[in-house]
Write an enzyme that holds these catalytic residues in place. Structure first.
Site, PDB file in Angstrom:
ATOM      1  N   GLY A  27       0.818  -1.208   0.000  1.00 14.34           N
ATOM      2  CA  GLY A  27       0.000   0.000   0.000  1.00 14.34           C
ATOM      3  C   GLY A  27       0.843   1.245   0.000  1.00 14.34           C
ATOM      4  N   GLY A  29       0.652   5.508   1.041  1.00 15.37           N
ATOM      5  CA  GLY A  29      -0.040   6.671   1.598  1.00 15.37           C
ATOM      6  C   GLY A  29       0.506   7.913   0.947  1.00 15.37           C
ATOM      7  N   SER A  30       0.100   9.085   1.432  1.00 17.41           N
ATOM      8  CA  SER A  30       0.558  10.303   0.766  1.00 17.41           C
ATOM      9  C   SER A  30       2.056  10.548   1.004  1.00 17.41           C
ATOM     10  CB  SER A  30      -0.289  11.506   1.189  1.00 17.41           C
ATOM     11  OG  SER A  30      -0.655  11.415   2.531  1.00 17.41           O
ATOM     12  N   TYR A  31       2.612  10.060   2.096  1.00 16.61           N
ATOM     13  CA  TYR A  31       4.056  10.220   2.280  1.00 16.61           C
ATOM     14  C   TYR A  31       4.706   8.947   2.811  1.00 16.61           C
ATOM     15  CZ  TYR A  31       2.078  11.603   6.808  1.00 16.61           C
ATOM     16  OH  TYR A  31       1.340  11.640   7.963  1.00 16.61           O
ATOM     17  N   SER A  32       4.092   7.810   2.474  1.00 12.19           N
ATOM     18  CA  SER A  32       4.638   6.538   2.968  1.00 12.19           C
ATOM     19  C   SER A  32       4.367   5.396   1.990  1.00 12.19           C
ATOM     20  CB  SER A  32       3.950   6.209   4.293  1.00 12.19           C
ATOM     21  OG  SER A  32       2.550   6.237   4.117  1.00 12.19           O
ATOM     22  N   VAL A  34       4.011   1.005   2.291  1.00 11.78           N
ATOM     23  CA  VAL A  34       3.928  -0.078   3.261  1.00 11.78           C
ATOM     24  C   VAL A  34       4.332  -1.384   2.560  1.00 11.78           C
ATOM     25  CG1 VAL A  34       2.432  -1.297   4.885  1.00 11.78           C
ATOM     26  CG2 VAL A  34       2.070   1.137   4.477  1.00 11.78           C
ATOM     27  N   LYS A  49       5.984   0.204   7.523  1.00 21.36           N
ATOM     28  CA  LYS A  49       5.623   1.468   6.889  1.00 21.36           C
ATOM     29  C   LYS A  49       6.887   2.307   6.791  1.00 21.36           C
ATOM     30  CE  LYS A  49       2.308   5.170   7.846  1.00 21.36           C
ATOM     31  NZ  LYS A  49       0.967   5.406   8.372  1.00 21.36           N
ATOM     32  N   ASP A 144     -10.354  10.039  13.188  1.00 21.10           N
ATOM     33  CA  ASP A 144     -10.388   9.768  11.744  1.00 21.10           C
ATOM     34  C   ASP A 144     -10.860   8.340  11.504  1.00 21.10           C
ATOM     35  OD1 ASP A 144     -10.155  10.360   9.063  1.00 21.10           O
ATOM     36  OD2 ASP A 144      -7.997  10.009   8.972  1.00 21.10           O
TER      37      ASP A 144
HETATM   38  P1  ATP Z   1      -2.464   8.761   3.994  1.00 19.82           P
HETATM   39  O1  ATP Z   1      -1.145   8.866   4.671  1.00 19.82           O
HETATM   40  O2  ATP Z   1      -2.473   9.371   2.648  1.00 19.82           O
HETATM   41  O3  ATP Z   1      -3.625   9.140   4.853  1.00 19.82           O
HETATM   42  P2  ATP Z   1      -2.697   6.035   4.642  1.00 19.82           P
HETATM   43  O4  ATP Z   1      -2.870   6.480   6.049  1.00 19.82           O
HETATM   44  O5  ATP Z   1      -3.633   5.020   4.109  1.00 19.82           O
HETATM   45  O6  ATP Z   1      -2.678   7.239   3.661  1.00 19.82           O
HETATM   46  P3  ATP Z   1      -0.510   4.298   5.155  1.00 19.82           P
HETATM   47  O7  ATP Z   1      -0.855   4.163   6.586  1.00 19.82           O
HETATM   48  O8  ATP Z   1       0.919   4.465   4.810  1.00 19.82           O
HETATM   49  O9  ATP Z   1      -1.199   5.534   4.498  1.00 19.82           O
HETATM   50  O10 ATP Z   1      -1.095   3.064   4.391  1.00 19.82           O
HETATM   51  C1  ATP Z   1      -1.010   2.926   2.995  1.00 19.82           C
HETATM   52  C2  ATP Z   1      -1.789   1.705   2.562  1.00 19.82           C
HETATM   53  O11 ATP Z   1      -1.120   0.529   3.027  1.00 19.82           O
HETATM   54  C3  ATP Z   1      -3.178   1.650   3.183  1.00 19.82           C
HETATM   55  O12 ATP Z   1      -4.110   2.075   2.229  1.00 19.82           O
HETATM   56  C4  ATP Z   1      -3.400   0.192   3.533  1.00 19.82           C
HETATM   57  O13 ATP Z   1      -4.181  -0.430   2.553  1.00 19.82           O
HETATM   58  C5  ATP Z   1      -2.026  -0.425   3.522  1.00 19.82           C
HETATM   59  N1  ATP Z   1      -1.635  -0.736   4.904  1.00 19.82           N
HETATM   60  C6  ATP Z   1      -1.346   0.136   5.878  1.00 19.82           C
HETATM   61  N2  ATP Z   1      -1.026  -0.480   7.014  1.00 19.82           N
HETATM   62  C7  ATP Z   1      -1.120  -1.805   6.758  1.00 19.82           C
HETATM   63  C8  ATP Z   1      -0.927  -2.987   7.549  1.00 19.82           C
HETATM   64  N3  ATP Z   1      -0.591  -2.914   8.823  1.00 19.82           N
HETATM   65  N4  ATP Z   1      -1.127  -4.182   6.964  1.00 19.82           N
HETATM   66  C9  ATP Z   1      -1.498  -4.258   5.656  1.00 19.82           C
HETATM   67  N5  ATP Z   1      -1.700  -3.179   4.874  1.00 19.82           N
HETATM   68  C10 ATP Z   1      -1.514  -1.974   5.407  1.00 19.82           C
END
Ligand code: ATP
Length: 322
Positions: A27, A29-32, A34, A49, A144
């Site tokens: 996955g 995120g906007s600055y990460s 996973v 992450k 959130d």
């Molecule tokens: P943003 O930072 O833009 O709000 P986000 O919070 O979803 O996005 P991350 O927490 O980095 O960003 O997660 C990115 C994606 O990775 C998520 O959409 C999720 O589907 C997947 N992901 C996050 N944590 C886990 C985890 N513990 N196990 C499996 N998949 C995960």
């Protein structure tokens, strides 16, 4: 124990990227990003992450990264919350080693099934309420809650994640909320302006971040105030979405969504049956005035949950998915 041997023990326990074998990206995120990763020590699978330091700096996100880390550290281990096992860094990145959610987001399950049966909805609501009760008991408001932030593990049990918007309450704030029934200043990510009738995307504001509008509480939109009740508003939206397949408030634009929220403009679909007990819970969670909204205890004594033993955590977290 000598200082040297103590330091040695601490250093030997500290993890770094070489302690994990990295596999696919699961996955973004906007600055990460996973990744699935396996510890070379205990062979357990984790989600790691990886956050880009330069991106965090550029976008001024340090505060949210710290909030996420501090909150997860306070929460420790609970079956309904992702556990943060290790954090470490190298020149370019920060690493958070967390529980791996093999079955992805609750949102994907809702999308796949269209909507969830009453039984399956109750299964997830029970876990959600128990986990949220624990979060609130630690003096933390998540702020959130939404199906994207609820992950599913290998046994399809839920784990709440994404504490970047959480608020860890001080003693004084806890007293205001618990004893005086007051709210604290929330930060309104959405910059909804009642007078001008405009909403601007939060990404344009320094120090804030993009969120999903559909689950935001009316008190945050109208007065920029929030308390534990804002998480319960989101629980109402989530229950509606489990049963109906879409959130209760959804406009063509973010602004129209906000208008629907503050006007409590939602409706149960009339083309299929939703049991009166579920409707009752949703109606009591989607209440504009936070003080009149159902609290966690009200949910726990509601007849829909009469077969749930809230004090027996084993029965909640060992229950098989229906
Ligand atoms: P943003 O930072 O833009 O709000 P986000 O919070 O979803 O996005 P991350 O927490 O980095 O960003 O997660 C990115 C994606 O990775 C998520 O959409 C999720 O589907 C997947 N992901 C996050 N944590 C886990 C985890 N513990 N196990 C499996 N998949 C995960």
């Amino acid at each position: 124990m000598s200082a040297t041997s103590h330091n040695y023990i601490n250093r030997s326990r500290k993890r770094s990227a070489v302690d994990f074998q990295f596999y696919e990206c699961i996955g973004e995120g906007s600055y990460s990003k996973v990744y699935r990763a396996i510890s070379i020590h205990n062979h357990r699978t984790y989600a790691v992450k990886i956050l880009s330091k330069s991106h965090i700096q550029r976008e001024n996100k340090r505060k949210y990264v710290n909030i996420e880390k501090d909150t997860l550290n306070i929460l420790g281990k609970h079956p309904g919350i992702v556990t943060l096992y290790y954090t470490f860094q190298d020149d370019k990145s920060l690493y958070f080693v967390i529980d791996f959610a093999k079955n992805g987001e609750l949102l994907s399950l809702i999308r796949k099934l269209g909507s969830l049966s009453e039984n399956l909805s109750k299964y997830y609501m029970t876990q959600l309420i128990d986990a949220l009760d624990f979060i609130h008991s630690k003096g933390i408001i998540h702020r959130d809650m939404k199906p994207e932030n609820i992950l599913l593990n290998h046994e399809w049990k839920l784990m709440i994640t994404d504490f970047g918007a959480a608020k860890v309450l001080s003693e004084e704030e806890l007293r205001l909320l618990r004893q005086d029934n007051k709210q604290i200043n929330g930060y309104n990510n959405y910059n909804y302006n009642m007078e001008s009738g405009k909403s601007s995307s939060s990404s344009t504001r320094t120090g804030s971040f993009v969120g999903t509008a559909e689950y935001v509480s009316p008190e945050l939109l109208k007065y920029n105030m929030c308390g534990f009740e804002c998480d319960l508003w989101a629980v109402g939206c989530i229950l509606f979405q489990l049963i109906v397949g879409r959130p209760p408030f959804k406009g063509a634009t973010e602004y129209l969504t906000f208008e629907k929220i503050i006007a409590l403009d939602y409706k149960f679909p009339d083309n299929y049956y939703i049991s009166p007990m579920i409707q009752d819970i949703i109606r009591n969670l989607l209440i504009l005035k936070p003080n009149n909204r159902y609290k966690i205890v009200d949910l726990q004594v509601h007849p829909w949950f009469k077969d749930v033993n809230w004090t027996n955590k084993e029965s909640i977290w060992k229950a098989k998915v229906p």
